[in-house]
Motif scaffolding. Structure first.
Motif, short mmCIF file in Angstrom:
data_model
loop_
_atom_site.label_atom_id
_atom_site.label_comp_id
_atom_site.label_asym_id
_atom_site.label_seq_id
_atom_site.Cartn_x
_atom_site.Cartn_y
_atom_site.Cartn_z
N ARG A 1 0.80 -4.34 -5.91
CA ARG A 1 -0.22 -4.30 -4.88
C ARG A 1 -0.36 -5.62 -4.13
O ARG A 1 -0.82 -5.64 -3.00
N LYS A 2 0.03 -6.75 -4.74
CA LYS A 2 -0.11 -8.04 -4.05
C LYS A 2 0.85 -9.06 -4.64
O LYS A 2 1.06 -9.10 -5.85
N TYR B 1 -0.17 -6.07 -10.20
CA TYR B 1 0.16 -4.66 -10.34
C TYR B 1 -1.08 -3.89 -10.79
O TYR B 1 -1.75 -4.30 -11.73
N LEU B 2 -1.38 -2.79 -10.10
CA LEU B 2 -2.52 -1.94 -10.46
C LEU B 2 -2.02 -0.63 -11.05
O LEU B 2 -0.98 -0.09 -10.63
N ASN C 1 -7.07 -2.24 -15.75
CA ASN C 1 -6.16 -1.51 -14.87
C ASN C 1 -5.26 -2.42 -14.04
O ASN C 1 -4.68 -1.98 -13.05
N GLU C 2 -5.14 -3.69 -14.42
CA GLU C 2 -4.34 -4.62 -13.62
C GLU C 2 -3.54 -5.55 -14.52
O GLU C 2 -4.00 -5.99 -15.57
N PHE D 1 0.83 -1.21 0.00
CA PHE D 1 0.00 0.00 0.00
C PHE D 1 0.86 1.25 0.00
O PHE D 1 0.45 2.30 0.48
N PHE D 2 2.04 1.17 -0.57
CA PHE D 2 2.91 2.34 -0.68
C PHE D 2 2.47 3.20 -1.87
O PHE D 2 1.76 2.73 -2.76
#
Length: 166
Positions: free
Chosen positions: A139-140, A129-130, A115-116, A80-81
């Protein structure tokens, strides 16, 4: 045997985590039972079928999921950076992961949505990646818990066909 703890998790190298496939493979040890790790967790989540322990760090968290009987099931890392802070992480941006994949010669499948970007590794781990401020940001990272064929089928159902890259 040293049992896994929060300090060890905090020292993860994210690209190596993807290569390993999950926390158990990364650390080369079995996450024996939830009681071994619970005392180190920052949060605990309970559902009808599983319990999740969360370990919070600066810009990311690790989630370790256990079955109702306390046995290890799976793990994932959430990020969440901000886009500006992505360079602090070895694979924080899509371009970083692309360099890692090229340099290591790993073959992955890429699933794309509006968007992913989802990269599925042959060990069934995945990187998500988002799109954020015109950049794809990590993101995960999902550790493997299904085999590759099952994970591929799952992502194919969600995202459609994939592209094999590198």
């Amino acid at each position: 045997m040293n049992l896994l703890n929060k300090t060890e998790i905090s020292q993860l190298i994210f690209s190596k985590y993807l290569e390993a496939g999950n926390l158990m493979s990364y650390f080369g040890q079995e996450i024996v039972h939830i009681d071994n790790l619970k005392k180190y967790s920052d949060e605990q989540w309970l559902s009808k079928s599983e319990e999740v322990l969360t370990f919070d760090f600066d810009g990311w968290s690790a989630n370790v999921t256990f079955t109702k009987n306390g046995s290890y099931h799976s793990d994932s890392l959430d990020f969440f950076f901000s886009t500006n802070d992505a360079n602090k992480y070895t694979i924080g941006l899509y371009e970083d992961l692309q360099r890692f994949i090229l340099s290591s010669g790993i073959n992955v499948n890429l699933f794309v949505s509006d968007n992913e970007l989802v990269f599925l590794f042959k060990n069934a781990a995945s990187a998500h990646y988002l799109l954020q401020n015109d950049r794809y940001v990590l993101r995960k990272l999902s550790g493997a818990f299904l085999d590759y064929a099952q994970t591929y089928a799952y992502y194919k159902k969600i995202y459609g066909e994939s592209t094999s890259i590198f």
